[in-house]
Design a protein around this motif. Structure first.
Motif, PDB file in Angstrom:
ATOM      1  N   ILE A   5       0.863  -1.174   0.000  1.00  0.00           N
ATOM      2  CA  ILE A   5       0.000   0.000   0.000  1.00  0.00           C
ATOM      3  C   ILE A   5       0.896   1.219   0.000  1.00  0.00           C
ATOM      4  CG2 ILE A   5      -1.818   1.223   1.237  1.00  0.00           C
ATOM      5  CD1 ILE A   5      -2.632  -1.565   2.366  1.00  0.00           C
ATOM      6  N   VAL A   6       0.695   2.069  -1.009  1.00  0.00           N
ATOM      7  CA  VAL A   6       1.530   3.254  -1.176  1.00  0.00           C
ATOM      8  C   VAL A   6       0.638   4.483  -1.322  1.00  0.00           C
ATOM      9  CG1 VAL A   6       3.441   1.965  -2.219  1.00  0.00           C
ATOM     10  CG2 VAL A   6       1.697   2.967  -3.693  1.00  0.00           C
ATOM     11  N   LEU A   7       1.258   5.650  -1.196  1.00  0.00           N
ATOM     12  CA  LEU A   7       0.538   6.911  -1.323  1.00  0.00           C
ATOM     13  C   LEU A   7       1.170   7.704  -2.457  1.00  0.00           C
ATOM     14  CD1 LEU A   7      -1.625   8.781  -0.024  1.00  0.00           C
ATOM     15  CD2 LEU A   7       0.244   9.783   1.294  1.00  0.00           C
ATOM     16  N   PHE A   8       0.349   8.081  -3.439  1.00  0.00           N
ATOM     17  CA  PHE A   8       0.810   8.943  -4.528  1.00  0.00           C
ATOM     18  C   PHE A   8       0.443  10.376  -4.195  1.00  0.00           C
ATOM     19  CE2 PHE A   8      -0.382  11.495  -8.216  1.00  0.00           C
ATOM     20  CZ  PHE A   8       0.810  11.501  -8.926  1.00  0.00           C
ATOM     21  N   SER A   9       1.386  11.291  -4.421  1.00  0.00           N
ATOM     22  CA  SER A   9       1.134  12.725  -4.277  1.00  0.00           C
ATOM     23  C   SER A   9       1.671  13.401  -5.521  1.00  0.00           C
ATOM     24  CB  SER A   9       1.865  13.297  -3.060  1.00  0.00           C
ATOM     25  OG  SER A   9       1.444  12.668  -1.886  1.00  0.00           O
ATOM     26  N   GLY A  10       0.864  14.244  -6.124  1.00  0.00           N
ATOM     27  CA  GLY A  10       1.319  14.954  -7.313  1.00  0.00           C
ATOM     28  C   GLY A  10       0.187  15.705  -7.971  1.00  0.00           C
ATOM     29  N   GLY A  11       0.488  16.208  -9.147  1.00  0.00           N
ATOM     30  CA  GLY A  11      -0.492  16.979  -9.893  1.00  0.00           C
ATOM     31  C   GLY A  11      -1.378  16.098 -10.749  1.00  0.00           C
ATOM     32  N   VAL A  12      -2.314  16.741 -11.447  1.00  0.00           N
ATOM     33  CA  VAL A  12      -3.255  16.011 -12.281  1.00  0.00           C
ATOM     34  C   VAL A  12      -2.687  15.720 -13.669  1.00  0.00           C
ATOM     35  CG1 VAL A  12      -5.296  16.849 -11.088  1.00  0.00           C
ATOM     36  CG2 VAL A  12      -4.406  18.129 -13.028  1.00  0.00           C
ATOM     37  N   TYR A  13      -1.554  16.362 -14.012  1.00  0.00           N
ATOM     38  CA  TYR A  13      -0.956  16.187 -15.333  1.00  0.00           C
ATOM     39  C   TYR A  13      -0.620  14.714 -15.575  1.00  0.00           C
ATOM     40  CZ  TYR A  13       2.446  16.513 -19.114  1.00  0.00           C
ATOM     41  OH  TYR A  13       3.128  16.347 -20.292  1.00  0.00           O
ATOM     42  N   LYS A  14      -1.252  14.126 -16.569  1.00  0.00           N
ATOM     43  CA  LYS A  14      -1.057  12.729 -16.971  1.00  0.00           C
ATOM     44  C   LYS A  14      -1.333  11.720 -15.847  1.00  0.00           C
ATOM     45  CE  LYS A  14       1.979  13.555 -20.855  1.00  0.00           C
ATOM     46  NZ  LYS A  14       3.194  13.136 -21.535  1.00  0.00           N
ATOM     47  N   PHE A  15      -2.152  12.111 -14.874  1.00  0.00           N
ATOM     48  CA  PHE A  15      -2.509  11.208 -13.780  1.00  0.00           C
ATOM     49  C   PHE A  15      -3.191   9.951 -14.313  1.00  0.00           C
ATOM     50  CE2 PHE A  15      -5.621   9.914 -10.450  1.00  0.00           C
ATOM     51  CZ  PHE A  15      -4.714   9.475  -9.499  1.00  0.00           C
ATOM     52  N   ASP A  16      -3.903  10.100 -15.435  1.00  0.00           N
ATOM     53  CA  ASP A  16      -4.596   8.959 -16.031  1.00  0.00           C
ATOM     54  C   ASP A  16      -3.631   7.842 -16.442  1.00  0.00           C
ATOM     55  OD1 ASP A  16      -3.790  10.927 -17.933  1.00  0.00           O
ATOM     56  OD2 ASP A  16      -5.006   9.944 -19.481  1.00  0.00           O
ATOM     57  N   LEU A  17      -2.366   8.177 -16.739  1.00  0.00           N
ATOM     58  CA  LEU A  17      -1.355   7.150 -17.052  1.00  0.00           C
ATOM     59  C   LEU A  17      -1.094   6.264 -15.835  1.00  0.00           C
ATOM     60  CD1 LEU A  17       1.283   9.217 -19.090  1.00  0.00           C
ATOM     61  CD2 LEU A  17      -0.410   7.586 -19.980  1.00  0.00           C
TER      62      LEU A  17
END
Length: 162
Positions: A5-17
């Motif tokens: 189980i991990v946590l992603f943090s970032g922007g919406v740019y190319k999040f769909d990838l």
């Protein structure tokens, strides 16, 4: 199969990838939170934080994709009972996605029995199995993965339509 189980943090740019990769390798995104950052009336950016359940052997791949899309992956420690329930939720979600229709408890149990035999949840007897099963379904409702209704005095569940 072992999961992390991990946590992603970032922007919406190319999040769909990232979403596509997680789904392709048999993972699941849960608890997505979006934060919009603005100053006065000006919109500056949108940040996403999402918990991801992913096969252990895919950690390096997901870190690489996160880096490419200007995000980061943080491995998080979760207490064993909650981690077991989250991983069981992934298994149940996979089973329930195959029908996408309302299912009663006994049907879900029949369809998922194979997964519980793999000892994803420690089971001492049938009542413990049933309690763990219901606890897992309630967790899935709280994570907005499934929904519940009462039909003819019986509880039914289905994958939440997005």
């Amino acid at each position: 199969m072992m999961y992390e189980i991990v946590l992603f943090s970032g922007g919406v740019y190319k999040f769909d990838l990232l979403v596509e990769h997680v789904e392709d390798v048999g993972g699941l995104l849960v608890q997505e939170n979006r934060l919009q950052i603005s100053r006065g009336t000006s919109f500056l950016s949108e940040e996403i934080r999402v918990m991801i359940i992913i096969p252990s052997n895919e950690i390096s791949g997901i870190k690489s994709i996160a880096k490419d899309i200007k995000g980061e992956i943080e491995e998080i420690e979760i207490e064993k009972p909650l981690k077991d329930n989250l991983i069981s939720a992934l298994e149940l979600y996979g089973v329930m996605c195959k029908t996408r229709d309302w299912l009663d408890l006994s049907t879900i149990q029949e369809l998922s029995e194979f997964h519980y035999e793999k000892e994803l949840v420690e089971i001492k007897d049938n009542q413990d199995h049933y309690n763990a099963f219901e606890e897992c379904l309630e967790l899935m409702i709280s994570l907005e993965l499934i929904e519940k209704r009462e039909s003819e005095r019986e509880l039914e569940y289905r994958v939440l339509k997005k």
